[in-house]
Design a protein around this motif. Structure first.
Motif, PDB file in Angstrom:
ATOM      1  N   LEU A  16       0.823  -1.207   0.000  1.00  0.00           N
ATOM      2  CA  LEU A  16       0.000   0.000   0.000  1.00  0.00           C
ATOM      3  C   LEU A  16       0.860   1.262   0.000  1.00  0.00           C
ATOM      4  CD1 LEU A  16      -3.033  -0.585   2.403  1.00  0.00           C
ATOM      5  CD2 LEU A  16      -3.098   0.176   0.050  1.00  0.00           C
ATOM      6  N   VAL A  17       1.963   1.228   0.736  1.00  0.00           N
ATOM      7  CA  VAL A  17       2.843   2.399   0.783  1.00  0.00           C
ATOM      8  C   VAL A  17       3.458   2.647  -0.597  1.00  0.00           C
ATOM      9  CG1 VAL A  17       4.954   3.344   1.775  1.00  0.00           C
ATOM     10  CG2 VAL A  17       3.310   2.189   3.245  1.00  0.00           C
ATOM     11  N   ARG A  18       3.919   1.594  -1.250  1.00  0.00           N
ATOM     12  CA  ARG A  18       4.500   1.744  -2.590  1.00  0.00           C
ATOM     13  C   ARG A  18       3.469   2.238  -3.600  1.00  0.00           C
ATOM     14  NH1 ARG A  18       7.231  -3.464  -1.554  1.00  0.00           N
ATOM     15  NH2 ARG A  18       9.322  -2.921  -0.861  1.00  0.00           N
ATOM     16  N   ALA A  19       2.296   1.610  -3.593  1.00  0.00           N
ATOM     17  CA  ALA A  19       1.236   2.020  -4.518  1.00  0.00           C
ATOM     18  C   ALA A  19       0.801   3.455  -4.242  1.00  0.00           C
ATOM     19  CB  ALA A  19       0.040   1.071  -4.406  1.00  0.00           C
ATOM     20  N   GLY A  20       0.696   3.811  -2.973  1.00  0.00           N
ATOM     21  CA  GLY A  20       0.338   5.174  -2.610  1.00  0.00           C
ATOM     22  C   GLY A  20       1.368   6.177  -3.079  1.00  0.00           C
ATOM     23  N   GLY A  21       2.638   5.819  -2.999  1.00  0.00           N
ATOM     24  CA  GLY A  21       3.698   6.698  -3.486  1.00  0.00           C
ATOM     25  C   GLY A  21       3.616   6.913  -4.987  1.00  0.00           C
ATOM     26  N   ILE A  22       3.328   5.860  -5.714  1.00  0.00           N
ATOM     27  CA  ILE A  22       3.217   5.968  -7.168  1.00  0.00           C
ATOM     28  C   ILE A  22       2.013   6.827  -7.549  1.00  0.00           C
ATOM     29  CG2 ILE A  22       2.718   4.646  -9.270  1.00  0.00           C
ATOM     30  CD1 ILE A  22       4.430   2.377  -7.978  1.00  0.00           C
ATOM     31  N   VAL A  23       0.872   6.593  -6.893  1.00  0.00           N
ATOM     32  CA  VAL A  23      -0.332   7.381  -7.179  1.00  0.00           C
ATOM     33  C   VAL A  23      -0.100   8.846  -6.807  1.00  0.00           C
ATOM     34  CG1 VAL A  23      -2.759   7.704  -6.532  1.00  0.00           C
ATOM     35  CG2 VAL A  23      -1.891   5.415  -6.986  1.00  0.00           C
ATOM     36  N   PHE A  24       0.606   9.084  -5.706  1.00  0.00           N
ATOM     37  CA  PHE A  24       0.917  10.452  -5.292  1.00  0.00           C
ATOM     38  C   PHE A  24       1.770  11.161  -6.339  1.00  0.00           C
ATOM     39  CE2 PHE A  24       3.470  13.671  -3.197  1.00  0.00           C
ATOM     40  CZ  PHE A  24       2.533  14.358  -2.441  1.00  0.00           C
ATOM     41  N   ILE A  25       2.779  10.468  -6.869  1.00  0.00           N
ATOM     42  CA  ILE A  25       3.655  11.077  -7.879  1.00  0.00           C
ATOM     43  C   ILE A  25       2.864  11.383  -9.153  1.00  0.00           C
ATOM     44  CG2 ILE A  25       5.607  10.597  -9.415  1.00  0.00           C
ATOM     45  CD1 ILE A  25       6.902   9.160  -7.000  1.00  0.00           C
ATOM     46  N   ILE A  26       1.984  10.475  -9.560  1.00  0.00           N
ATOM     47  CA  ILE A  26       1.136  10.736 -10.734  1.00  0.00           C
ATOM     48  C   ILE A  26       0.266  11.966 -10.490  1.00  0.00           C
ATOM     49  CG2 ILE A  26      -0.785   9.833 -12.112  1.00  0.00           C
ATOM     50  CD1 ILE A  26       0.465   7.027 -11.683  1.00  0.00           C
ATOM     51  N   GLY A  27      -0.300  12.078  -9.300  1.00  0.00           N
ATOM     52  CA  GLY A  27      -1.113  13.237  -8.959  1.00  0.00           C
ATOM     53  C   GLY A  27      -0.299  14.521  -8.922  1.00  0.00           C
ATOM     54  N   ALA A  28       0.942  14.443  -8.435  1.00  0.00           N
ATOM     55  CA  ALA A  28       1.797  15.632  -8.390  1.00  0.00           C
ATOM     56  C   ALA A  28       2.144  16.114  -9.794  1.00  0.00           C
ATOM     57  CB  ALA A  28       3.067  15.326  -7.598  1.00  0.00           C
ATOM     58  N   VAL A  29       2.447  15.182 -10.686  1.00  0.00           N
ATOM     59  CA  VAL A  29       2.743  15.558 -12.073  1.00  0.00           C
ATOM     60  C   VAL A  29       1.492  16.163 -12.728  1.00  0.00           C
ATOM     61  CG1 VAL A  29       3.334  14.639 -14.356  1.00  0.00           C
ATOM     62  CG2 VAL A  29       4.621  13.915 -12.336  1.00  0.00           C
ATOM     63  N   ALA A  30       0.331  15.561 -12.476  1.00  0.00           N
ATOM     64  CA  ALA A  30      -0.913  16.104 -13.032  1.00  0.00           C
ATOM     65  C   ALA A  30      -1.193  17.505 -12.488  1.00  0.00           C
ATOM     66  CB  ALA A  30      -2.084  15.171 -12.720  1.00  0.00           C
ATOM     67  N   THR A  31      -0.860  17.735 -11.230  1.00  0.00           N
ATOM     68  CA  THR A  31      -1.045  19.064 -10.642  1.00  0.00           C
ATOM     69  C   THR A  31      -0.140  20.081 -11.310  1.00  0.00           C
ATOM     70  OG1 THR A  31      -1.684  18.096  -8.530  1.00  0.00           O
ATOM     71  CG2 THR A  31      -0.955  20.382  -8.497  1.00  0.00           C
ATOM     72  N   LEU A  32       1.114  19.719 -11.524  1.00  0.00           N
ATOM     73  CA  LEU A  32       2.037  20.636 -12.192  1.00  0.00           C
ATOM     74  C   LEU A  32       1.585  20.953 -13.615  1.00  0.00           C
ATOM     75  CD1 LEU A  32       5.480  19.233 -11.014  1.00  0.00           C
ATOM     76  CD2 LEU A  32       4.387  21.362 -10.324  1.00  0.00           C
ATOM     77  N   ALA A  36       0.383  24.772 -14.769  1.00  0.00           N
ATOM     78  CA  ALA A  36       1.300  25.438 -15.702  1.00  0.00           C
ATOM     79  C   ALA A  36       0.599  26.431 -16.639  1.00  0.00           C
ATOM     80  CB  ALA A  36       2.071  24.400 -16.509  1.00  0.00           C
ATOM     81  N   PRO A  37      -0.553  26.125 -17.230  1.00  0.00           N
ATOM     82  CA  PRO A  37      -1.200  27.106 -18.116  1.00  0.00           C
ATOM     83  C   PRO A  37      -1.602  28.400 -17.402  1.00  0.00           C
ATOM     84  CG  PRO A  37      -2.120  24.950 -18.512  1.00  0.00           C
ATOM     85  CD  PRO A  37      -1.243  24.827 -17.316  1.00  0.00           C
ATOM     86  N   LEU A  38      -1.828  28.331 -16.116  1.00  0.00           N
ATOM     87  CA  LEU A  38      -2.190  29.540 -15.380  1.00  0.00           C
ATOM     88  C   LEU A  38      -1.019  30.529 -15.352  1.00  0.00           C
ATOM     89  CD1 LEU A  38      -4.076  27.880 -12.394  1.00  0.00           C
ATOM     90  CD2 LEU A  38      -5.069  28.950 -14.409  1.00  0.00           C
ATOM     91  N   PHE A  39       0.202  30.009 -15.272  1.00  0.00           N
ATOM     92  CA  PHE A  39       1.386  30.857 -15.250  1.00  0.00           C
ATOM     93  C   PHE A  39       1.859  31.232 -16.659  1.00  0.00           C
ATOM     94  CE2 PHE A  39       1.801  28.592 -11.132  1.00  0.00           C
ATOM     95  CZ  PHE A  39       1.701  29.700 -10.313  1.00  0.00           C
ATOM     96  N   LEU A  40       1.567  30.372 -17.609  1.00  0.00           N
ATOM     97  CA  LEU A  40       2.025  30.613 -18.978  1.00  0.00           C
ATOM     98  C   LEU A  40       1.035  31.439 -19.797  1.00  0.00           C
ATOM     99  CD1 LEU A  40       3.446  27.062 -19.745  1.00  0.00           C
ATOM    100  CD2 LEU A  40       4.712  29.098 -19.060  1.00  0.00           C
ATOM    101  N   GLY A  41      -0.150  31.636 -19.286  1.00  0.00           N
ATOM    102  CA  GLY A  41      -1.139  32.437 -19.990  1.00  0.00           C
ATOM    103  C   GLY A  41      -1.819  31.717 -21.145  1.00  0.00           C
ATOM    104  N   THR A  42      -1.767  30.410 -21.174  1.00  0.00           N
ATOM    105  CA  THR A  42      -2.422  29.639 -22.232  1.00  0.00           C
ATOM    106  C   THR A  42      -3.802  29.187 -21.757  1.00  0.00           C
ATOM    107  OG1 THR A  42      -1.404  27.597 -21.470  1.00  0.00           O
ATOM    108  CG2 THR A  42      -0.217  28.845 -23.140  1.00  0.00           C
ATOM    109  N   THR A  43      -4.504  28.500 -22.618  1.00  0.00           N
ATOM    110  CA  THR A  43      -5.842  28.017 -22.236  1.00  0.00           C
ATOM    111  C   THR A  43      -5.713  26.895 -21.217  1.00  0.00           C
ATOM    112  OG1 THR A  43      -5.844  26.444 -24.059  1.00  0.00           O
ATOM    113  CG2 THR A  43      -6.843  28.600 -24.472  1.00  0.00           C
TER     114      THR A  43
END
Length: 86
Positions: A16-32, A36-43
Motif C-alpha cells: 500500500l505504501v509503494r502504490a500510494g507513493g506511485i499514485v501520489f507522484i502521478i497526482g503531483a505531475v498532473a497538478t504541475l 502550468a497554463p495559469l502561469f504561462l497564460g495559455t488556455t
C-alpha cells in the motif's frame, strides 16, 4: 530463538505504501501540468486534469493506510512474543 522473517520480505503494509507513493507522484505531475497554463497564460486544461490532480490526496491516504497497517501488524507481532502473565 531466531525470527522467521527474511530481511527482504514485504511487511503487510508495504504494498500500500509503494502504490500510494506511485499514485501520489502521478497526482503531483498532473497538478504541475494543470497549474502550468495559469502561469504561462495559455488556455486551461479540461476538467479531467483537475480530477487527476486529486490523485495526490488519494496516494497520500493510501500510503498512510499502509503505514497504519504495518504498525498494526508490528503491534500484533510484538504482543504474540510477550510472555503471558496469568
Amino acid at each position: 530463538m531466531r525470527d522467521k522473517t527474511q530481511a527482504n520480505s514485504a511487511a503487510p503494509g508495504d504494498g500500500l505504501v509503494r502504490a500510494g507513493g506511485i499514485v501520489f507522484i502521478i497526482g503531483a505531475v498532473a497538478t504541475l501540468v494543470t497549474v502550468a497554463p495559469l502561469f504561462l497564460g495559455t488556455t486551461p486544461f479540461p476538467t479531467y486534469m483537475f480530477v487527476l490532480s486529486m490523485l495526490m490526496g488519494v496516494g497520500f491516504l493510501m500510503a498512510g493506510a499502509g503505514v497504519l497497517r504495518s504498525a498494526a501488524a508490528g503491534r500484533r507481532q510484538a504482543r504474540s512474543r510477550e510472555p503471558s502473565e496469568r
